[in-house]
Write an enzyme that holds these catalytic residues in place. Structure first.
Site, PDB file in Angstrom:
ATOM      1  N   LYS A 174     -13.759  -0.037   3.907  1.00 34.82           N
ATOM      2  CA  LYS A 174     -14.147  -0.820   2.731  1.00 34.82           C
ATOM      3  C   LYS A 174     -15.322  -1.752   3.029  1.00 34.82           C
ATOM      4  CE  LYS A 174     -10.533   0.872   0.563  1.00 34.82           C
ATOM      5  NZ  LYS A 174      -9.924   1.645   1.667  1.00 34.82           N
ATOM      6  N   ASP A 210      -2.025  -5.234   8.920  1.00 30.70           N
ATOM      7  CA  ASP A 210      -2.911  -4.203   8.369  1.00 30.70           C
ATOM      8  C   ASP A 210      -4.138  -4.922   7.825  1.00 30.70           C
ATOM      9  OD1 ASP A 210      -4.091  -1.983   7.294  1.00 30.70           O
ATOM     10  OD2 ASP A 210      -2.388  -1.389   6.055  1.00 30.70           O
ATOM     11  N   TRP A 237       0.859  -1.188   0.000  1.00 24.13           N
ATOM     12  CA  TRP A 237       0.000   0.000   0.000  1.00 24.13           C
ATOM     13  C   TRP A 237       0.899   1.243   0.000  1.00 24.13           C
ATOM     14  CZ3 TRP A 237      -1.789   2.573   4.975  1.00 24.13           C
ATOM     15  CH2 TRP A 237      -2.707   3.602   4.719  1.00 24.13           C
TER      16      TRP A 237
END
Length: 417
Positions: free
Chosen positions: A262, A216, A132
């Site tokens: 999300k 994460d 990311w």
């Protein structure tokens, strides 16, 4: 003196948000944005999950609802639910955990980096290559004294995980108390996840080398539609690397940076949590107070509204079941778009192998397109994606998938690299 203080060097614009600005300014009728990591429906519009819509209606009708500050650490009820969601109820109840509400997953990553740099004092943070785009920036800003070291993750030639190289790098370059960043599921940007056997191998290296793990978790439930499956890696590490009374059989600890952007479609509400898990004989009272101190200095209190939505949905059996169905709706549409893009590229005789688009997981695809091909797609066809060739599958729909496939095929056939 004043001019010297203000003479800060100009930095380039953020890559992803800079491209989004270009998309917004582009007036071409066929423009397609495959950039943002946010779900879009079949019409290319943001989708308010029905479970979220119902929760909002309930909150609006609640005469006791208000907009007062949450405590510095956030809502205790939300944190209980969030912890159980990622760790599983059984593991969460028997684990030694300190939790704090954060400003989404980015805030959780930043808070973890700042806290670990001050108190764990790692020599290095090991970051997957690629990862990311914000991981490196977060550690550069929050923990500038900690050296950043990349470990191999993706092989562009085989479009697979460089697992042997990953393990070798962790074995040879890591030191005790180094932090290793791992993505729990739906790896961004490659959309390739480790198998369970591979996760176990990484766990064994972490145990032997005494590494601190930072998970994460941004896509739980969104990746596959299965909330439990998407949390398997986190639960395995927590259950097997921290519970033993023998220090030789455990790691120093782990963190989970958890986002609800999300999987609830709450990107703008910034709902997140950070969970610090330690061995059973370690007191976390100081950890919790130090996390609260950093949070107090940075933003004082976390957001309330999005937190109430998540808490309402996950605490009500009916709404929670509806949310599970919403996750299936999103993940099923993404899988359908993957299959359609691959099928069209192959039907057009596009040079290369495209099965990876269908076999990857989550909202992204690491297409294998070169930076030159990506640039031409933007300039000539008004199709936007990151220079790495990473696309957000959410940006595809029945109305544009043919155009995107035809454009990609033409660019690839032109032989531009």
């Amino acid at each position: 003196m004043g001019s010297q203080l203000l003479d800060a060097p100009a930095l380039p614009a953020d890559l992803a948000f800079g491209l989004l600005a270009e998309v917004s300014a582009d007036q071409h009728p066929q423009k397609v944005s495959l950039i943002a990591g946010a779900y879009r429906d079949e019409n290319g519009k943001p989708w308010i999950l029905p479970s979220v819509k119902e929760a909002k209606q309930r909150l609006a009708a609640d005469p006791t609802a208000h907009h007062e500050y949450l405590g510095i650490a956030g809502s205790p009820a939300f944190l209980d639910i969030a912890r159980s969601l990622i760790l599983g109820t059984e593991v969460a109840e028997r684990s030694n955990v300190a939790s704090i509400q954060t400003v989404s997953g980015t805030g959780a990553n930043h808070l973890a980096a700042s806290f670990l740099a001050r108190h764990l004092k790692p020599q290095q943070v090991l970051i997957p290559d690629p990862t990311w785009v914000n991981h490196k920036t977060v550690w550069e800003v929050a923990a500038p004294a900690v050296a950043q070291k990349e470990y191999p993750y993706y092989d562009p030639d085989t479009r697979s995980i460089k697992f042997a190289d990953m393990i070798a790098t962790l074995e040879t370059t890591s030191q005790p108390n180094d932090v290793v960043i791992l993505q729990a599921c739906a790896h961004n940007p490659t959309s390739l996840d480790l198998s369970r056997d591979q996760w176990k191998s990484v766990a064994e290296v972490a145990r032997r080398k005494k590494l601190f793990i930072l998970f994460d978790s941004a896509y739980q439930g969104f990746a596959t539609g299965d909330v439990e499956n998407d949390a398997w890696s986190v639960r395995y590490f927590t259950a097997h690397l921290l519970s033993s009374p023998d220090p030789d059989q455990r790691i120093p600890g782990l963190c989970v940076a958890q986002s609800f952007s999300k999987n609830f479609g709450l990107n703008g509400e910034r709902v997140g949590a950070l969970h610090v898990v330690a061995p059973p004989d370690v007191s976390l009272e100081g950890t919790h107070s130090q996390l609260s101190l950093i949070a107090r200095a940075e933003y004082s209190n976390p957001p309330r509204f999005g937190t109430q939505i998540v808490q309402t949905v996950l605490s009500d059996p009916g709404l929670r079941q509806q949310w599970q169905q919403n996750l299936n709706t999103m993940s099923d549409r993404i899988r359908s778009m993957r299959k359609q893009l691959r099928a069209r590229l192959e039907a057009l005789g596009t040079p290369g192998e495209w099965s990876h688009i269908d076999s990857q997981i989550g909202m992204f695809s690491y297409t294998g397109l070169s930076a030159g091909q990506v640039a031409r797609l933007k300039q000539e066809y008004h199709i936007y994606m990151l220079p790495s060739g990473r696309v957000s599958i959410c940006g595809l729909n029945e109305g544009n998938v043919d155009y995107v496939a035809e454009s990609i095929s033409e660019v690839v056939k032109a032989g531009l690299t």
